[in-house]
Design a protein around this motif. Structure first.
Motif, mmCIF file in Angstrom:
data_model
loop_
_atom_site.group_PDB
_atom_site.id
_atom_site.type_symbol
_atom_site.label_atom_id
_atom_site.label_comp_id
_atom_site.label_asym_id
_atom_site.label_seq_id
_atom_site.Cartn_x
_atom_site.Cartn_y
_atom_site.Cartn_z
ATOM 1 N N LYS A 160 -0.047 -2.648 0.464
ATOM 2 C CA LYS A 160 -1.263 -2.030 0.963
ATOM 3 C C LYS A 160 -1.838 -1.114 -0.099
ATOM 4 O O LYS A 160 -1.114 -0.372 -0.760
ATOM 5 N N GLU A 161 -3.163 -1.176 -0.243
ATOM 6 C CA GLU A 161 -3.823 -0.378 -1.272
ATOM 7 C C GLU A 161 -3.598 1.109 -1.009
ATOM 8 O O GLU A 161 -3.821 1.603 0.096
ATOM 9 N N GLY A 162 -3.126 1.799 -2.012
ATOM 10 C CA GLY A 162 -2.883 3.224 -1.894
ATOM 11 C C GLY A 162 -1.549 3.570 -1.277
ATOM 12 O O GLY A 162 -1.174 4.739 -1.231
ATOM 13 N N GLY A 163 -0.807 2.566 -0.805
ATOM 14 C CA GLY A 163 0.483 2.821 -0.187
ATOM 15 C C GLY A 163 1.633 2.564 -1.146
ATOM 16 O O GLY A 163 1.437 2.102 -2.273
ATOM 17 N N GLU A 164 2.826 2.865 -0.711
ATOM 18 C CA GLU A 164 4.004 2.632 -1.527
ATOM 19 C C GLU A 164 4.331 1.144 -1.573
ATOM 20 O O GLU A 164 3.988 0.390 -0.657
#
Length: 248
Positions: A160-164
């Protein structure tokens, strides 16, 4: 002694960080050879590292995204591995170069056939893909890695964009901006036409210069001829006059 013990502990801790971070990064991934431009064709490599110390990888299954079906999928032969291409019917036919495509490749499977990916090794599996979708910035391929001890690792979690980063991330192919080669070609053609025109103009100028030079040469020759005639006539006249003086 305490200093040495502290230094040794720091080295061990650093080594542990390196080992664990390396293990975390060692997963099935996909990278293009060159670039993968939207709307174009690309050759990509699925890189498969072996993460086990006591088992070898003997199979790789890569599922292609159904939301972005590809009309052309061609595997490159890999020595020691056999490949199987599975197709599926499309809910909505694709139109490529004026032809309708009703089915597309849904999965590509490589199975060891005299070769394995051993501990501490990796293998690359190339695919030619196209035409790449234009309405997305990336393509997600879900992969299954099978070991000879029957263990199956499922690399299927979409990042996921911006996630780990997930624990078992799926391979993601980043797409670059659509190529504008056709515009470049047009510019090149136009440039070529201009260059050709320039060559033609240069040729015309050269021909004009040559004609002018030729005209000048003719004029000079004529002038020299006239001068020669005049000089010759003057010489004859001088000779006649000199003869008359002697006679007298």
């Amino acid at each position: 002694m305490n200093v040495y013990r502290a230094a040794a502990a720091a080295v061990v801790a650093a080594a542990s960080v390196v080992v664990f971070s390396g293990a975390a990064c060692a997963h099935v991934s996909v990278q293009p050879q060159g670039e993968a431009a939207k709307g174009g064709y690309a050759t990509v490599n699925f890189k498969v590292p072996n993460e086990r110390d006591n088992a070898s990888t003997v199979k790789l299954e890569v599922s292609l995204p159904t939301e972005h079906p590809l009309a052309s999928v061609m595997p490159q032969p890999v020595p020691g591995w056999k490949v199987e291409v599975t197709k599926a019917k499309l809910d909505k036919p694709l139109e490529v170069h004026g032809k309708q495509i009703t089915e597309a490749v849904s999965k590509v499977t490589w199975t060891a056939d005299g070769s394995k990916i051993g501990p501490g090794q990796f293998q690359q599996f190339p695919l030619s893909l196209g035409q790449l979708p234009e309405g997305t910035d990336q393509m997600v391929f879900k992969a299954l890695q099978t070991y000879d001890n029957k263990e199956v690792v499922r690399w299927i979690e979409e990042p996921k964009e911006g996630g780990e980063e997930p624990e078992s991330p799926a391979p993601v192919l980043k797409l670059s901006a659509a190529s504008e080669d056709h515009h470049g070609t047009g510019a090149t053609d136009a440039s070529a036409e201009n260059k050709n025109g320039g060559h033609d103009d240069a040729g015309a100028h050269s021909e004009s210069a040559a004609a002018s030079s030729s005209g000048s040469s003719d004029t000079t020759a004529r002038i020299l001829a006239v001068v020669g005639i005049v000089v010759g006539a003057a010489g004859v006249a001088f000779g006649v006059l000199a003869g008359r003086r002697r006679s007298s």
